[in-house]
Design an enzyme around this catalytic site. Sequence first.
Site, mmCIF file in Angstrom:
data_model
loop_
_atom_site.group_PDB
_atom_site.id
_atom_site.type_symbol
_atom_site.label_atom_id
_atom_site.label_comp_id
_atom_site.label_asym_id
_atom_site.label_seq_id
_atom_site.Cartn_x
_atom_site.Cartn_y
_atom_site.Cartn_z
ATOM 1 N N LYS A 15 0.821 -1.280 -0.083
ATOM 2 C CA LYS A 15 -0.087 0.066 -0.017
ATOM 3 C C LYS A 15 0.779 1.265 -0.088
ATOM 4 O O LYS A 15 0.730 2.120 -0.810
ATOM 5 C CB LYS A 15 -0.924 0.008 1.322
ATOM 6 N N ARG A 90 -10.129 -0.732 8.910
ATOM 7 C CA ARG A 90 -9.372 -1.997 8.933
ATOM 8 C C ARG A 90 -10.604 -2.757 9.609
ATOM 9 O O ARG A 90 -10.310 -4.015 9.995
ATOM 10 C CB ARG A 90 -8.431 -2.138 9.836
ATOM 11 N N ARG A 129 11.600 -4.828 4.700
ATOM 12 C CA ARG A 129 11.345 -3.685 4.605
ATOM 13 C C ARG A 129 12.318 -2.936 5.409
ATOM 14 O O ARG A 129 12.513 -3.004 6.530
ATOM 15 C CB ARG A 129 9.914 -3.477 5.044
ATOM 16 N N ARG A 163 11.044 -0.734 10.885
ATOM 17 C CA ARG A 163 9.957 -0.654 11.971
ATOM 18 C C ARG A 163 10.035 -1.781 12.979
ATOM 19 O O ARG A 163 10.413 -2.954 12.731
ATOM 20 C CB ARG A 163 8.826 -0.659 11.242
ATOM 21 N N ARG A 174 0.041 -9.272 13.853
ATOM 22 C CA ARG A 174 -0.576 -8.370 12.855
ATOM 23 C C ARG A 174 -1.082 -9.034 11.561
ATOM 24 O O ARG A 174 -2.178 -8.521 11.303
ATOM 25 C CB ARG A 174 0.740 -7.322 12.259
#
Length: 218
Positions: A15, A90, A129, A163, A174
Amino acid sequence: MSLNLILMGLPGAGKGTQAQFIVDKYHVPHISTGDMFRDAISNSTPLGVKAKSFTDKGDLVPDEVTNGIVKERLAQDDTKPGFLLDGYPRTLEQADALSQMTKDLDKPLTAVINIDVDPKLLTERLSGRFICKNCGATYHKLYHMPKVPGTCDVCGGHEFYQREDDKPEAVKNRLKVNVKMNTPLIAYYKDRNLLFNVDGSKDIDEVWQDVDKILSTL
Ligand code: ADP
Ligand code: AMP
């Protein structure tokens, strides 16, 4: 006509990556609830204090808190030409709250783009990431390295971070939390004829071509 968009997809679906392209071409503000929480946490604001215990574990921040920040954000003037929501809604409660907000503000949704990726691919996406400390641009150690090693393509910055919630324990939770809510949310927007699916397992550039094809016809 304004372009009022939602970018949907599980954590790591792409996203944020696609949002950068959309903002560059279509000039709508990128409204990421995850970014808003991270900013609030790093500035130790009251919102940050409230959100931290949830984001640390990879749990969802309570709906009333999340709905409140989105309502305030959508009421700002820069959303007149449109907006790009990323990571919101969400839950079905959030989807209903958003529906009320868009009605009150007279900013009806134009489309919901769902970036569809097999959850099995996402752990690797999230663990690889890394993010530019200066401008927030997102990279991946295998799939999207900066063109000049160690230098951000967007701002030329040299510092990057991972992160906290991309570390293995939080990632597991998650994905569990988000997978559960994903199917009913997709059905919610399909029922309202707003949903466009994009195959997010393709390369970043190919996904962008598919997203752009949809947006250019709206
Ligand atoms: P999200 O905002 O949905 O959580 P990101 O856009 O941050 O996801 O992408 C998660 C990670 O996967 C990043 O490291 C990004 O560079 C990488 N990525 C994004 N899209 C793709 C893709 N189509 N193929 C491979 N890697 C991707
Ligand atoms: P993201 O950057 O979208 O992966 O979001 C990071 C974290 O922020 C999530 O794991 C949640 O704890 C919180 N968060 C972001 N968006 C929402 C939302 N719409 N509802 C509840 N919590 C959210």
